[in-house]
Design a protein around this motif. Structure first.
Motif, PDB file in Angstrom:
ATOM      1  N   UNK A 241       0.834  -1.210   0.000  1.00 36.22           N
ATOM      2  CA  UNK A 241       0.000   0.000   0.000  1.00 36.22           C
ATOM      3  C   UNK A 241       0.869   1.261   0.000  1.00 36.22           C
ATOM      4  N   UNK A 242       1.933   1.259   0.780  1.00 33.72           N
ATOM      5  CA  UNK A 242       2.829   2.420   0.786  1.00 33.72           C
ATOM      6  C   UNK A 242       3.472   2.622  -0.590  1.00 33.72           C
ATOM      7  N   UNK A 243       3.873   1.532  -1.237  1.00 35.42           N
ATOM      8  CA  UNK A 243       4.459   1.644  -2.580  1.00 35.42           C
ATOM      9  C   UNK A 243       3.437   2.209  -3.564  1.00 35.42           C
ATOM     10  N   UNK A 244       2.196   1.758  -3.473  1.00 37.51           N
ATOM     11  CA  UNK A 244       1.143   2.266  -4.356  1.00 37.51           C
ATOM     12  C   UNK A 244       0.926   3.757  -4.112  1.00 37.51           C
ATOM     13  N   UNK A 245       0.852   4.160  -2.855  1.00 35.19           N
ATOM     14  CA  UNK A 245       0.654   5.577  -2.524  1.00 35.19           C
ATOM     15  C   UNK A 245       1.813   6.417  -3.065  1.00 35.19           C
ATOM     16  N   UNK A 246       3.032   5.910  -2.909  1.00 35.25           N
ATOM     17  CA  UNK A 246       4.200   6.650  -3.406  1.00 35.25           C
ATOM     18  C   UNK A 246       4.161   6.801  -4.923  1.00 35.25           C
ATOM     19  N   UNK A 247       3.793   5.737  -5.619  1.00 40.33           N
ATOM     20  CA  UNK A 247       3.736   5.802  -7.083  1.00 40.33           C
ATOM     21  C   UNK A 247       2.614   6.721  -7.556  1.00 40.33           C
ATOM     22  N   UNK A 248       1.501   6.719  -6.852  1.00 36.19           N
ATOM     23  CA  UNK A 248       0.417   7.639  -7.191  1.00 36.19           C
ATOM     24  C   UNK A 248       0.870   9.082  -6.962  1.00 36.19           C
ATOM     25  N   UNK A 249       1.632   9.305  -5.895  1.00 37.40           N
ATOM     26  CA  UNK A 249       2.160  10.648  -5.648  1.00 37.40           C
ATOM     27  C   UNK A 249       3.113  11.078  -6.762  1.00 37.40           C
ATOM     28  N   UNK A 250       3.923  10.138  -7.268  1.00 39.89           N
ATOM     29  CA  UNK A 250       4.816  10.453  -8.393  1.00 39.89           C
ATOM     30  C   UNK A 250       3.997  10.874  -9.603  1.00 39.89           C
ATOM     31  N   UNK A 251       2.924  10.142  -9.875  1.00 45.33           N
ATOM     32  CA  UNK A 251       2.065  10.453 -11.024  1.00 45.33           C
ATOM     33  C   UNK A 251       1.414  11.819 -10.842  1.00 45.33           C
ATOM     34  N   UNK A 252       0.921  12.097  -9.648  1.00 43.33           N
ATOM     35  CA  UNK A 252       0.267  13.383  -9.375  1.00 43.33           C
ATOM     36  C   UNK A 252       1.271  14.531  -9.454  1.00 43.33           C
ATOM     37  N   UNK A 253       2.449  14.342  -8.893  1.00 47.55           N
ATOM     38  CA  UNK A 253       3.468  15.404  -8.939  1.00 47.55           C
ATOM     39  C   UNK A 253       3.863  15.741 -10.374  1.00 47.55           C
ATOM     40  N   UNK A 254       3.833  14.756 -11.249  1.00 46.36           N
ATOM     41  CA  UNK A 254       4.181  15.015 -12.653  1.00 46.36           C
ATOM     42  C   UNK A 254       3.099  15.836 -13.350  1.00 46.36           C
ATOM     43  N   UNK A 255       1.880  15.817 -12.836  1.00 43.60           N
ATOM     44  CA  UNK A 255       0.773  16.531 -13.457  1.00 43.60           C
ATOM     45  C   UNK A 255       0.663  17.975 -12.983  1.00 43.60           C
ATOM     46  N   UNK A 256       1.273  18.276 -11.837  1.00 49.93           N
ATOM     47  CA  UNK A 256       1.136  19.589 -11.212  1.00 49.93           C
ATOM     48  C   UNK A 256       2.063  20.597 -11.885  1.00 49.93           C
ATOM     49  N   UNK A 257       1.501  21.739 -12.213  1.00 47.31           N
ATOM     50  CA  UNK A 257       2.291  22.859 -12.753  1.00 47.31           C
ATOM     51  C   UNK A 257       2.757  23.713 -11.585  1.00 47.31           C
ATOM     52  N   UNK A 258       4.068  23.870 -11.474  1.00 40.25           N
ATOM     53  CA  UNK A 258       4.619  24.677 -10.392  1.00 40.25           C
ATOM     54  C   UNK A 258       5.602  25.690 -10.972  1.00 40.25           C
TER      55      UNK A 258
END
Length: 157
Positions: free
Chosen positions: A49-66
Motif C-alpha cells: 500500500x505504501x508503494x502504491x501511494x508513493x507511485x500515485x504521488x509520483x504520477x500526481x506530482x508530474x501533473x502539477x504545474x509549479x
C-alpha cells in the motif's frame, strides 16, 4: 490530456496495477483453503500500500504545474518516491519469500512417506498461489526499478 503522458507515467501506472494484483493474490491466498490459510505475512500489505501511494504521488506530482523555484523540490521529492517504491516492493517480496520458504519446501520436498498427505489439492493450490504472488511482486519491483529511469514529465506536443 491522457495521450500526452510520458512513458515513465505509464510505467508507474502499470506498476500500481501489478502491485494491486499482487495484493489481491496475497489476500486470496491467505483466505483460501490450504497450507497458507490464515498465514498472514507481517507488513506485506503495508509495504504494498505504501508503494502504491508513493507511485500515485509520483504520477500526481508530474501533473502539477509549479513555478521554477519549486520545480527542483518537486523533482527531488518525486525522485525519492521513485526510489523508495521499488525498495518497499522488494522488501515485501523478501519478506514473503522468507515467510513461505519453509512451507513451500515442506509441500514440494517432503519425504515420500509424507508426500501423499502433504500434497493435497488444497495445499498445492495454496503453494501455487504463493508462487504466483512472489512472481507478481517480483515483476512489480523490477518494473518499478525500470520506471525510475524514465522521465515523468508530460509531453508538450
Amino acid at each position: 490530456m491522457i495521450k500526452k503522458q510520458s512513458v515513465g507515467i505509464w510505467m508507474n501506472v502499470a506498476v500500481v496495477l501489478l502491485t494491486l494484483v499482487s495484493l489481491i493474490v496475497y489476500g486470496v491466498n491467505i483466505s483460501s483453503e490450504g497450507y497458507f490459510k490464515n498465514a498472514a505475512v507481517s507488513n506485506l500489505i503495508l509495504y504494498g500500500v505504501l508503494a502504491i501511494v508513493m507511485l500515485i504521488m509520483v504520477i500526481v506530482l508530474a501533473q502539477v504545474k509549479v513555478s521554477d523555484s519549486v520545480q527542483l523540490a518537486v523533482e527531488i521529492v518525486s525522485g525519492i518516491l521513485r526510489i523508495a517504491a521499488p525498495v518497499l516492493l522488494t522488501l515485501g517480496l523478501v519478506t514473503l519469500v522468507s515467510a513461505r520458504a519453509e512451507g513451500l519446501g515442506f509441500i514440494f520436498f517432503s519425504n515420500e512417506d509424507v508426500l501423499l498427505e502433504v500434497q493435497t489439492a488444497a495445499n498445492m493450490s495454496s503453494a501455487t498461489g504463493t508462487i504466483v504472488n512472489m512472481v507478481c511482486l517480483g515483476i512489480s519491483a523490477i518494473a518499478a526499478m525500470a520506471a525510475a529511469f524514465f522521465s515523468t514529465k508530460k509531453k508538450d506536443a
